[in-house]
Enzyme design. Structure first.
Site, PDB file in Angstrom:
ATOM      1  N   ASN A  35       1.203   3.400  -2.946  1.00 22.90           N
ATOM      2  CA  ASN A  35       1.680   3.851  -4.267  1.00 22.90           C
ATOM      3  C   ASN A  35       1.104   5.225  -4.629  1.00 22.90           C
ATOM      4  O   ASN A  35       1.813   6.075  -5.191  1.00 22.90           O
ATOM      5  CB  ASN A  35       1.232   2.872  -5.366  1.00 22.90           C
ATOM      6  CG  ASN A  35       1.897   1.524  -5.255  1.00 22.90           C
ATOM      7  OD1 ASN A  35       2.878   1.371  -4.541  1.00 22.90           O
ATOM      8  ND2 ASN A  35       1.360   0.547  -5.957  1.00 22.90           N
ATOM      9  N   ARG A  71       2.361  -4.660   6.225  1.00 20.15           N
ATOM     10  CA  ARG A  71       1.580  -3.689   5.450  1.00 20.15           C
ATOM     11  C   ARG A  71       2.332  -2.372   5.414  1.00 20.15           C
ATOM     12  O   ARG A  71       2.627  -1.780   6.460  1.00 20.15           O
ATOM     13  CB  ARG A  71       0.189  -3.458   6.038  1.00 20.15           C
ATOM     14  CG  ARG A  71      -0.592  -2.451   5.176  1.00 20.15           C
ATOM     15  CD  ARG A  71      -2.049  -2.278   5.583  1.00 20.15           C
ATOM     16  NE  ARG A  71      -2.717  -1.403   4.621  1.00 20.15           N
ATOM     17  CZ  ARG A  71      -3.977  -1.510   4.222  1.00 20.15           C
ATOM     18  NH1 ARG A  71      -4.724  -2.464   4.713  1.00 20.15           N
ATOM     19  NH2 ARG A  71      -4.482  -0.671   3.342  1.00 20.15           N
ATOM     20  N   ARG A  85      -4.862  -2.024   9.045  1.00 22.47           N
ATOM     21  CA  ARG A  85      -6.046  -2.843   8.765  1.00 22.47           C
ATOM     22  C   ARG A  85      -5.682  -3.879   7.717  1.00 22.47           C
ATOM     23  O   ARG A  85      -4.669  -3.769   7.034  1.00 22.47           O
ATOM     24  CB  ARG A  85      -7.216  -1.972   8.299  1.00 22.47           C
ATOM     25  CG  ARG A  85      -6.927  -1.099   7.092  1.00 22.47           C
ATOM     26  CD  ARG A  85      -8.154  -0.266   6.678  1.00 22.47           C
ATOM     27  NE  ARG A  85      -7.846   0.663   5.625  1.00 22.47           N
ATOM     28  CZ  ARG A  85      -7.840   2.010   5.756  1.00 22.47           C
ATOM     29  NH1 ARG A  85      -8.141   2.553   6.918  1.00 22.47           N
ATOM     30  NH2 ARG A  85      -7.547   2.780   4.729  1.00 22.47           N
ATOM     31  N   LEU A 108      11.522 -20.380  -4.357  1.00 18.14           N
ATOM     32  CA  LEU A 108      10.595 -19.469  -3.679  1.00 18.14           C
ATOM     33  C   LEU A 108       9.234 -19.575  -4.360  1.00 18.14           C
ATOM     34  O   LEU A 108       9.134 -19.597  -5.571  1.00 18.14           O
ATOM     35  CB  LEU A 108      11.078 -18.016  -3.746  1.00 18.14           C
ATOM     36  CG  LEU A 108      10.155 -17.026  -3.019  1.00 18.14           C
ATOM     37  CD1 LEU A 108      10.943 -16.138  -2.061  1.00 18.14           C
ATOM     38  CD2 LEU A 108       9.389 -16.142  -3.989  1.00 18.14           C
ATOM     39  N   GLU A 157     -12.305  -5.026  -3.988  1.00 12.98           N
ATOM     40  CA  GLU A 157     -12.858  -3.673  -3.822  1.00 12.98           C
ATOM     41  C   GLU A 157     -12.154  -2.645  -4.718  1.00 12.98           C
ATOM     42  O   GLU A 157     -12.689  -1.556  -4.962  1.00 12.98           O
ATOM     43  CB  GLU A 157     -12.729  -3.215  -2.360  1.00 12.98           C
ATOM     44  CG  GLU A 157     -13.669  -3.924  -1.396  1.00 12.98           C
ATOM     45  CD  GLU A 157     -13.283  -5.363  -1.106  1.00 12.98           C
ATOM     46  OE1 GLU A 157     -12.076  -5.695  -1.134  1.00 12.98           O
ATOM     47  OE2 GLU A 157     -14.189  -6.182  -0.850  1.00 12.98           O
ATOM     48  N   HIS A 174       1.987   3.474  -9.145  1.00 11.74           N
ATOM     49  CA  HIS A 174       1.792   2.033  -9.347  1.00 11.74           C
ATOM     50  C   HIS A 174       2.946   1.440 -10.164  1.00 11.74           C
ATOM     51  O   HIS A 174       3.394   0.322  -9.895  1.00 11.74           O
ATOM     52  CB  HIS A 174       0.453   1.769 -10.038  1.00 11.74           C
ATOM     53  CG  HIS A 174      -0.731   2.127  -9.188  1.00 11.74           C
ATOM     54  ND1 HIS A 174      -0.830   1.735  -7.864  1.00 11.74           N
ATOM     55  CD2 HIS A 174      -1.852   2.849  -9.456  1.00 11.74           C
ATOM     56  CE1 HIS A 174      -1.982   2.200  -7.369  1.00 11.74           C
ATOM     57  NE2 HIS A 174      -2.599   2.887  -8.304  1.00 11.74           N
ATOM     58  N   GLU A 189       1.821 -12.838  12.670  1.00 12.71           N
ATOM     59  CA  GLU A 189       2.339 -11.616  13.317  1.00 12.71           C
ATOM     60  C   GLU A 189       2.130 -10.459  12.339  1.00 12.71           C
ATOM     61  O   GLU A 189       2.517 -10.555  11.171  1.00 12.71           O
ATOM     62  CB  GLU A 189       3.833 -11.769  13.632  1.00 12.71           C
ATOM     63  CG  GLU A 189       4.170 -12.961  14.519  1.00 12.71           C
ATOM     64  CD  GLU A 189       3.550 -12.872  15.906  1.00 12.71           C
ATOM     65  OE1 GLU A 189       3.317 -11.746  16.394  1.00 12.71           O
ATOM     66  OE2 GLU A 189       3.279 -13.939  16.495  1.00 12.71           O
ATOM     67  N   ASP A 220       0.834  -1.205   0.000  1.00  9.32           N
ATOM     68  CA  ASP A 220       0.000   0.000   0.000  1.00  9.32           C
ATOM     69  C   ASP A 220       0.871   1.258   0.000  1.00  9.32           C
ATOM     70  O   ASP A 220       1.996   1.247   0.523  1.00  9.32           O
ATOM     71  CB  ASP A 220      -0.915  -0.019   1.233  1.00  9.32           C
ATOM     72  CG  ASP A 220      -2.092   0.933   1.083  1.00  9.32           C
ATOM     73  OD1 ASP A 220      -2.404   1.342  -0.054  1.00  9.32           O
ATOM     74  OD2 ASP A 220      -2.703   1.281   2.115  1.00  9.32           O
TER      75      ASP A 220
HETATM   76  C1  IPE Z   1      -5.279  -2.796  -0.021  1.00 14.48           C
HETATM   77  O1  IPE Z   1      -5.014  -1.459  -0.212  1.00 14.48           O
HETATM   78  C2  IPE Z   1      -5.286  -3.534  -1.327  1.00 14.48           C
HETATM   79  C3  IPE Z   1      -3.984  -3.681  -1.964  1.00 14.48           C
HETATM   80  C4  IPE Z   1      -2.839  -3.250  -1.515  1.00 14.48           C
HETATM   81  C5  IPE Z   1      -4.007  -4.389  -3.216  1.00 14.48           C
HETATM   82  P1  IPE Z   1      -6.179  -0.383  -0.358  1.00 14.48           P
HETATM   83  O2  IPE Z   1      -5.519   0.912  -0.560  1.00 14.48           O
HETATM   84  O3  IPE Z   1      -7.170  -0.823  -1.371  1.00 14.48           O
HETATM   85  O4  IPE Z   1      -6.871  -0.464   1.080  1.00 14.48           O
HETATM   86  P2  IPE Z   1      -7.842   0.557   1.828  1.00 14.48           P
HETATM   87  O5  IPE Z   1      -8.938   0.911   0.888  1.00 14.48           O
HETATM   88  O6  IPE Z   1      -7.040   1.748   2.213  1.00 14.48           O
HETATM   89  O7  IPE Z   1      -8.309  -0.196   3.050  1.00 14.48           O
HETATM   90  C1  IPE Z   2      -1.647   0.184  -3.293  1.00 16.94           C
HETATM   91  O1  IPE Z   2      -1.420   1.533  -3.344  1.00 16.94           O
HETATM   92  C2  IPE Z   2      -1.889  -0.428  -4.637  1.00 16.94           C
HETATM   93  C3  IPE Z   2      -3.270  -0.920  -4.835  1.00 16.94           C
HETATM   94  C4  IPE Z   2      -4.231  -0.864  -3.972  1.00 16.94           C
HETATM   95  C5  IPE Z   2      -3.571  -1.498  -6.126  1.00 16.94           C
HETATM   96  P1  IPE Z   2      -2.611   2.587  -3.292  1.00 16.94           P
HETATM   97  O2  IPE Z   2      -3.005   2.946  -4.679  1.00 16.94           O
HETATM   98  O3  IPE Z   2      -3.724   2.117  -2.439  1.00 16.94           O
HETATM   99  O4  IPE Z   2      -1.887   3.817  -2.602  1.00 16.94           O
HETATM  100  P2  IPE Z   2      -2.509   4.862  -1.598  1.00 16.94           P
HETATM  101  O5  IPE Z   2      -3.067   4.104  -0.438  1.00 16.94           O
HETATM  102  O6  IPE Z   2      -3.573   5.607  -2.351  1.00 16.94           O
HETATM  103  O7  IPE Z   2      -1.342   5.738  -1.215  1.00 16.94           O
HETATM  104 MG    MG Z   3      -4.165   2.351  -0.491  1.00 17.80          MG
END
Ligand code: IPE
Ligand code: IPE
Ligand code: MG
Length: 241
Positions: A19, A183, A189, A128, A64, A34, A202, A17
């Site tokens: 990006n 995470r 979460r 792996l 989602e 991304h 963990e 998460d």
């Molecule tokens: C979780 O990240 C999904 C992935 C990393 C693929 P999200 O950015 O979608 O999660 P929320 O919406 O903040 O919970």
């Molecule tokens: C995670 O990065 C990648 C995916 C959910 C596909 P995000 O795009 O959710 O990045 P933030 O949370 O908006 O920074």
């Molecule tokens: Mg995100």
């Protein structure tokens, strides 16, 4: 040292998460975040191999995430296809077995073909085991497993269903549960990731954004993991025996 304090986790799961925020910090479009995040995957896997981790699961796209703006979803699909096609040769050479967890029927026929090709051409590898969760949702996975069990056992009484019965129909049926979940991006979460499998995992949350998650950040998480006492419901005295 007791077996409850393993030196290295066997299976590490990542919620990649941050990006979007990485791109925003640089005044770039989210798609650029991304792209940077996708290029980071290779380095993280190399670092995991070098540290003796045998199973890695990456959360790439949730059930989602389809609700995001369509240009962002398209950019993510393009990167997924590029990753599948571009990395397969190296994976084959480097002993990495790739499997996709999730309902791939929602993807384009090109992506579905690339998934099948990558899975088939790396199937013999064992150094792996890499699992990419794409169109993955823990709730869908559990619902699907329960439905599949009911279909396989028509008329069976509810008492006949047990944990092993559910596990047999999860995407992760052949995998050990994750020992460590990392995470990035600061949120604490699960966002519908591996809801069943993380019962005793963990959980490590770091503010580092995924494109910045380098070898030093991984080592910090692994050091934290070493300090955990995995009790699985028992007392500290019991597990130290
Ligand atoms: C979780 O990240 C999904 C992935 C990393 C693929 P999200 O950015 O979608 O999660 P929320 O919406 O903040 O919970
Ligand atoms: C995670 O990065 C990648 C995916 C959910 C596909 P995000 O795009 O959710 O990045 P933030 O949370 O908006 O920074
Ligand atoms: Mg995100």
């Amino acid at each position: 040292m007791s077996p409850q304090r393993p030196i290295t986790p066997q299976h590490v799961a990542f919620i990649m998460d941050g990006n979007g925020r990485w791109a925003k910090q640089r005044l770039l479009p989210r798609a650029a975040g991304h792209a940077k995040g996708a290029s980071q995957v290779r380095k993280v896997i190399e670092n995991c191999v070098a540290r003796g981790i045998s199973h890695v699961t990456l959360y790439a796209f949730s059930t989602e995430n389809w609700a995001r703006p369509s240009d962002e979803v398209s950019a993510l699909m393009g990167l997924f296809l590029k990753y599948l096609r571009g990395e397969v040769a190296d994976m084959r050479e480097n002993g990495i077995r790739l499997r996709v967890l999730g309902d791939i029927s929602a993807f384009s026929t090109e992506i579905q073909a690339a998934v099948r090709d990558a899975e088939e051409s790396t199937a013999h590898n064992s150094r792996l085991s890499l699992h990419v969760a794409a169109n993955y949702g823990g709730r869908n996975e559990l619902l699907g497993a329960m439905k599949a069990w009911m279909k396989a056992n028509p008329g069976a009484p509810p008492e006949a269903l047990d944990a092993a019965g559910i596990e047999a129909y999860l995407y992760t049926k052949d995998l050990p549960a994750p020992d460590l979940l990392i995470r990035t991006g600061g949120e604490c979460r699960l966002s519908n990731f591996l809801l069943w499998q993380t019962a005793y995992t963990e959980l490590y949350f770091t503010d580092a954004l995924w494109p910045d998650f380098d070898a030093a950040a991984l080592d910090k998480a692994l050091i934290w993991f070493k300090g955990r006492e995995r009790r699985f419901g028992k007392t500290s005295e019991q597990v130290q025996l």
